[in-house]
Design an enzyme around this catalytic site. Structure first.
Site, mmCIF file in Angstrom:
data_model
loop_
_atom_site.group_PDB
_atom_site.id
_atom_site.type_symbol
_atom_site.label_atom_id
_atom_site.label_comp_id
_atom_site.label_asym_id
_atom_site.label_seq_id
_atom_site.Cartn_x
_atom_site.Cartn_y
_atom_site.Cartn_z
ATOM 1 N N CYS A 1 -6.440 1.625 5.259
ATOM 2 C CA CYS A 1 -7.045 0.364 5.668
ATOM 3 C C CYS A 1 -6.547 0.003 7.069
ATOM 4 C CB CYS A 1 -6.670 -0.734 4.674
ATOM 5 S SG CYS A 1 -4.918 -1.234 4.758
ATOM 6 N N GLU B 1 0.636 4.016 1.766
ATOM 7 C CA GLU B 1 1.017 4.465 3.102
ATOM 8 C C GLU B 1 2.189 3.637 3.630
ATOM 9 O OE1 GLU B 1 -3.582 4.623 2.891
ATOM 10 O OE2 GLU B 1 -1.959 3.375 2.099
ATOM 11 N N HIS C 1 0.822 -1.213 0.000
ATOM 12 C CA HIS C 1 0.000 0.000 0.000
ATOM 13 C C HIS C 1 0.853 1.259 0.000
ATOM 14 C CE1 HIS C 1 -3.856 -2.122 1.645
ATOM 15 N NE2 HIS C 1 -3.374 -2.676 0.541
#
Length: 160
Positions: free
Chosen positions: A113, A87, A85
């Protein structure tokens, strides 16, 4: 002396960094959702990240999307994806180069998430500014419990 912080037409910090996060998202190799993220501190960019396959591995465009093949709904079964991801990649980039993100702000084009929320909490990032929603109630609960400030760009501020 002119106050340069409030000149008409000059973007504020959240706008400026979110524009950069949107640009970073364009590097994404995900077939379902292009996400960009960056971590800042004291109005300086510390690291950026976008979602895509791990370093030196084939991208989803080359091998296909397992989540699409299995019709996995958004927000479920994160382990069925070869991508890292955005992030996560931003925090990994900072760690790789020995840059502390403690007390920083994470800008993301999508709400984090659960996996990313846990990473944000343990990296001691204190503020998250996000653009798009993501269906993950546990992430919301964890970030709120940890006291991470959540800002839905460009609208509202939620104190965790």
């Amino acid at each position: 002396m002119v106050d340069q912080r409030h000149q008409p037409g000059r973007p504020g910090w959240d706008e400026y960094f979110m524009d950069i996060a949107r640009l970073v998202a364009r590097r994404s190799t995900c077939l379902r959702r292009q996400v960009g993220a960056l971590v800042t501190k004291e109005h300086r960019i510390l690291a950026t990240g976008y979602n895509g396959a791990p370093r030196n591995l084939a991208h989803c465009a080359q091998v296909g999307c397992l989540r699409e093949q299995r019709a996995v709904p958004s927000g479920e079964r994160h382990e069925l994806c070869r991508a890292v991801h955005a992030e996560q990649n931003a925090v990994i980039q900072a760690a790789t180069y020995g840059v502390s993100v403690q007390g920083g702000t994470l800008y993301s084009t999508t709400y984090p998430c659960t996996m990313c929320a846990r990473l944000i909490i343990n990296a001691q990032i204190s503020r998250v500014v996000y653009l798009g929603d993501y269906p993950d109630e546990l992430a919301q609960a964890l970030l709120a419990e940890a006291g991470v400030e959540l800002v839905r760009y460009p609208k509202t501020c939620i104190r965790g």
